[in-house]
Design a protein around this motif. Sequence first.
Motif, PDB file in Angstrom:
ATOM      1  N   GLY A 236       0.770  -1.235   0.174  1.00  0.00           N
ATOM      2  CA  GLY A 236       0.037   0.106  -0.030  1.00  0.00           C
ATOM      3  C   GLY A 236       0.896   1.298  -0.204  1.00  0.00           C
ATOM      4  N   ASP A 237       0.089   2.321   0.195  1.00  0.00           N
ATOM      5  CA  ASP A 237       0.867   3.492   0.216  1.00  0.00           C
ATOM      6  C   ASP A 237       0.532   4.555   1.228  1.00  0.00           C
ATOM      7  OD1 ASP A 237       2.510   5.685  -0.782  1.00  0.00           O
ATOM      8  OD2 ASP A 237       1.747   5.903  -2.613  1.00  0.00           O
ATOM      9  N   PHE A 238       1.162   5.473   1.584  1.00  0.00           N
ATOM     10  CA  PHE A 238       1.094   6.644   2.632  1.00  0.00           C
ATOM     11  C   PHE A 238       0.346   7.822   2.161  1.00  0.00           C
ATOM     12  CE2 PHE A 238       2.527   9.690   5.723  1.00  0.00           C
ATOM     13  CZ  PHE A 238       1.756   9.355   6.877  1.00  0.00           C
ATOM     14  N   GLU A 239      -0.729   8.463   2.831  1.00  0.00           N
ATOM     15  CA  GLU A 239      -1.006   9.691   2.291  1.00  0.00           C
ATOM     16  C   GLU A 239      -1.598  10.553   3.690  1.00  0.00           C
ATOM     17  OE1 GLU A 239      -4.700  11.327  -0.267  1.00  0.00           O
ATOM     18  OE2 GLU A 239      -4.526   9.374  -0.115  1.00  0.00           O
ATOM     19  N   THR A 240      -1.368  11.894   3.442  1.00  0.00           N
ATOM     20  CA  THR A 240      -1.803  12.852   4.447  1.00  0.00           C
ATOM     21  C   THR A 240      -2.913  13.517   3.874  1.00  0.00           C
ATOM     22  OG1 THR A 240       0.068  14.158   3.867  1.00  0.00           O
ATOM     23  CG2 THR A 240       0.280  12.795   5.686  1.00  0.00           C
ATOM     24  N   ARG A 241      -4.129  13.723   4.599  1.00  0.00           N
ATOM     25  CA  ARG A 241      -5.173  14.495   4.087  1.00  0.00           C
ATOM     26  C   ARG A 241      -5.405  15.498   5.027  1.00  0.00           C
ATOM     27  NH1 ARG A 241      -9.307   9.503   1.672  1.00  0.00           N
ATOM     28  NH2 ARG A 241      -7.861   8.720   0.015  1.00  0.00           N
ATOM     29  N   ILE A 242      -5.137  16.646   4.998  1.00  0.00           N
ATOM     30  CA  ILE A 242      -5.140  17.809   5.893  1.00  0.00           C
ATOM     31  C   ILE A 242      -5.842  19.155   5.175  1.00  0.00           C
ATOM     32  CG2 ILE A 242      -3.664  19.119   7.233  1.00  0.00           C
ATOM     33  CD1 ILE A 242      -1.350  17.241   6.454  1.00  0.00           C
ATOM     34  N   PRO A 243      -6.984  19.424   5.696  1.00  0.00           N
ATOM     35  CA  PRO A 243      -7.502  20.863   5.156  1.00  0.00           C
ATOM     36  C   PRO A 243      -6.645  21.882   5.459  1.00  0.00           C
ATOM     37  CG  PRO A 243      -8.647  20.073   7.130  1.00  0.00           C
ATOM     38  CD  PRO A 243      -7.573  18.747   6.947  1.00  0.00           C
ATOM     39  N   ASN A 244      -6.694  23.037   4.609  1.00  0.00           N
ATOM     40  CA  ASN A 244      -6.018  24.086   4.756  1.00  0.00           C
ATOM     41  C   ASN A 244      -6.165  24.808   5.949  1.00  0.00           C
ATOM     42  OD1 ASN A 244      -8.594  24.930   3.761  1.00  0.00           O
ATOM     43  ND2 ASN A 244      -7.710  26.825   2.848  1.00  0.00           N
ATOM     44  N   ALA A 245      -7.497  24.664   6.687  1.00  0.00           N
ATOM     45  CA  ALA A 245      -7.928  25.024   7.880  1.00  0.00           C
ATOM     46  C   ALA A 245      -8.772  24.188   8.702  1.00  0.00           C
ATOM     47  CB  ALA A 245      -8.522  26.531   7.819  1.00  0.00           C
ATOM     48  N   ASN A 246      -8.813  24.177  10.092  1.00  0.00           N
ATOM     49  CA  ASN A 246      -9.688  23.136  10.716  1.00  0.00           C
ATOM     50  C   ASN A 246     -11.104  23.711  10.517  1.00  0.00           C
ATOM     51  OD1 ASN A 246      -7.780  21.417  11.762  1.00  0.00           O
ATOM     52  ND2 ASN A 246      -7.378  22.768  13.524  1.00  0.00           N
ATOM     53  N   PRO A 247     -12.035  22.747  10.579  1.00  0.00           N
ATOM     54  CA  PRO A 247     -13.540  23.240  10.531  1.00  0.00           C
ATOM     55  C   PRO A 247     -13.745  23.957  11.996  1.00  0.00           C
ATOM     56  CG  PRO A 247     -13.275  20.897  11.111  1.00  0.00           C
ATOM     57  CD  PRO A 247     -11.917  21.183  10.794  1.00  0.00           C
ATOM     58  N   ARG A 248     -14.930  24.683  11.800  1.00  0.00           N
ATOM     59  CA  ARG A 248     -15.336  25.132  13.185  1.00  0.00           C
ATOM     60  C   ARG A 248     -15.849  24.184  13.953  1.00  0.00           C
ATOM     61  NH1 ARG A 248     -20.041  27.490  12.326  1.00  0.00           N
ATOM     62  NH2 ARG A 248     -20.431  26.955  10.039  1.00  0.00           N
ATOM     63  N   GLU A 249     -15.591  24.415  15.146  1.00  0.00           N
ATOM     64  CA  GLU A 249     -15.959  23.324  16.274  1.00  0.00           C
ATOM     65  C   GLU A 249     -17.373  22.937  16.023  1.00  0.00           C
ATOM     66  OE1 GLU A 249     -14.271  23.567  20.593  1.00  0.00           O
ATOM     67  OE2 GLU A 249     -16.201  24.281  20.815  1.00  0.00           O
ATOM     68  N   ARG A 250     -18.319  23.680  15.761  1.00  0.00           N
ATOM     69  CA  ARG A 250     -19.679  23.121  15.703  1.00  0.00           C
ATOM     70  C   ARG A 250     -19.978  22.128  14.634  1.00  0.00           C
ATOM     71  NH1 ARG A 250     -23.590  21.661  18.679  1.00  0.00           N
ATOM     72  NH2 ARG A 250     -23.038  23.552  20.068  1.00  0.00           N
ATOM     73  N   VAL A 251     -19.415  22.586  13.446  1.00  0.00           N
ATOM     74  CA  VAL A 251     -19.426  21.851  12.234  1.00  0.00           C
ATOM     75  C   VAL A 251     -18.903  20.501  12.551  1.00  0.00           C
ATOM     76  CG1 VAL A 251     -18.431  21.676  10.057  1.00  0.00           C
ATOM     77  CG2 VAL A 251     -19.401  23.703  10.662  1.00  0.00           C
ATOM     78  N   ARG A 252     -17.706  20.416  13.168  1.00  0.00           N
ATOM     79  CA  ARG A 252     -16.943  18.843  13.458  1.00  0.00           C
ATOM     80  C   ARG A 252     -17.685  18.383  14.531  1.00  0.00           C
ATOM     81  NH1 ARG A 252     -13.524  18.325  17.659  1.00  0.00           N
ATOM     82  NH2 ARG A 252     -13.064  20.797  17.582  1.00  0.00           N
ATOM     83  N   ILE A 253     -18.526  18.808  15.416  1.00  0.00           N
ATOM     84  CA  ILE A 253     -19.362  18.244  16.514  1.00  0.00           C
ATOM     85  C   ILE A 253     -20.528  17.543  15.966  1.00  0.00           C
ATOM     86  CG2 ILE A 253     -20.882  18.419  18.393  1.00  0.00           C
ATOM     87  CD1 ILE A 253     -18.909  20.692  19.480  1.00  0.00           C
ATOM     88  N   ASN A 254     -21.137  18.265  14.852  1.00  0.00           N
ATOM     89  CA  ASN A 254     -22.416  18.174  14.164  1.00  0.00           C
ATOM     90  C   ASN A 254     -22.144  16.766  13.331  1.00  0.00           C
ATOM     91  OD1 ASN A 254     -23.994  20.121  15.398  1.00  0.00           O
ATOM     92  ND2 ASN A 254     -23.765  21.310  13.366  1.00  0.00           N
ATOM     93  N   ALA A 255     -20.777  16.745  12.600  1.00  0.00           N
ATOM     94  CA  ALA A 255     -20.577  15.679  11.810  1.00  0.00           C
ATOM     95  C   ALA A 255     -20.336  14.757  12.702  1.00  0.00           C
ATOM     96  CB  ALA A 255     -19.283  15.982  11.071  1.00  0.00           C
ATOM     97  N   MET A 256     -19.599  14.539  13.867  1.00  0.00           N
ATOM     98  CA  MET A 256     -19.558  13.418  14.769  1.00  0.00           C
ATOM     99  C   MET A 256     -20.813  12.899  15.226  1.00  0.00           C
ATOM    100  SD  MET A 256     -16.486  12.111  15.447  1.00  0.00           S
ATOM    101  CE  MET A 256     -16.637  11.656  17.065  1.00  0.00           C
ATOM    102  N   ASN A 257     -21.608  13.758  15.559  1.00  0.00           N
ATOM    103  CA  ASN A 257     -22.868  13.141  16.086  1.00  0.00           C
ATOM    104  C   ASN A 257     -23.817  12.541  14.789  1.00  0.00           C
ATOM    105  OD1 ASN A 257     -23.183  13.705  18.938  1.00  0.00           O
ATOM    106  ND2 ASN A 257     -23.261  15.874  18.600  1.00  0.00           N
ATOM    107  N   SER A 258     -23.534  12.954  13.800  1.00  0.00           N
ATOM    108  CA  SER A 258     -24.275  12.553  12.717  1.00  0.00           C
ATOM    109  C   SER A 258     -24.026  11.005  12.180  1.00  0.00           C
ATOM    110  CB  SER A 258     -24.066  13.280  11.348  1.00  0.00           C
ATOM    111  OG  SER A 258     -24.838  12.821  10.252  1.00  0.00           O
TER     112      SER A 258
END
Length: 227
Positions: free
Chosen positions: A133-155
Motif C-alpha cells: 500500500g501507500d501512505f497519504e496525508t489528508r489535511i485541510p488548509n484550516a480546521n473546521p469550526r468546532e460546531r461543524v465538527r461536532i455535528n459531523a461526529m454526532n451524525s
Amino acid sequence: TGRVYYGFRRELHAAERLAYDPTLSLILCFDFNVAPGVCAICQEQQYKGSNPAVARTFTAVVDEIWIPTDSNTQRVCREIIERYGSHPSDVIAYGDATGGAKGTAKVEGSDWDIIEKVLRPIFGKPRTRPGRGDFETRIPNANPRERVRINAMNSRLQSADGRVHLLVDPVKCPHVVMDLEGVCYRQGTSEIDKKSSPTLTHLSDALGYYVNYEFPTTEHVFQVTQF
C-alpha cells in the motif's frame, strides 16, 4: 447534561469487539498534544454483526494510542510503527491542520513534517516493494469550526434515519469511550470544555477531524496540503 457527543451510547456504540483487517486501509487520526499523546486508529469496515441499527459500512475505531505524559508526535508515530509497521495496505493520516505550523521550538519541523519523516519510509510505496500500500496525508488548509465538527461526529454516531455509522472497540479503545461519554460544553456556552478534564477531548477531536473530512454534514471544499 451538556454532553457534546450526545449521540454516543456505550451499550450501542461500544458493545462488541472489532477486528483489525490488514486488507483494508488503516486510518490514523491525530490531535497533537504532550499529555496525553494520542492517535485514534480506524478502518471503514463492512458490518458482520447482528445489530440491525448498524449500517452496512461503518467506521470501526479498532485501536488507540494513548501516551499519558511527556509525549510528542515522534513518540506517537513510533508506537504506531510498533503495532502496525507491517500493515500491507494503504495508510491515511488525518488530523489537526494547525499541526502544520512551524515554530522556533519545533526544531524538527512541524508535527506533519515529523509524521511524513517517520511514517512515510515505513508505510510508503517504494519501487522495490510492488504490491504494498501507500501512505497519504489528508489535511485541510484550516480546521473546521468546532460546531461543524461536532455535528459531523454526532451524525456519524447516529444519523437522522437512526443508523449507526461508528463503533468503538471497548477493550482496545477505553479512552475513546471515555472521551465520547465525558466531553461536555462549558457551562452556559456552546463551546467544548477543555479545562475541567484536561485528559479529555483529544481523541474525540482527532476522530472529528477525520469524520468531518470524509463525512461532512455540509458540503466543504478542502485544499489538501501537499508535502
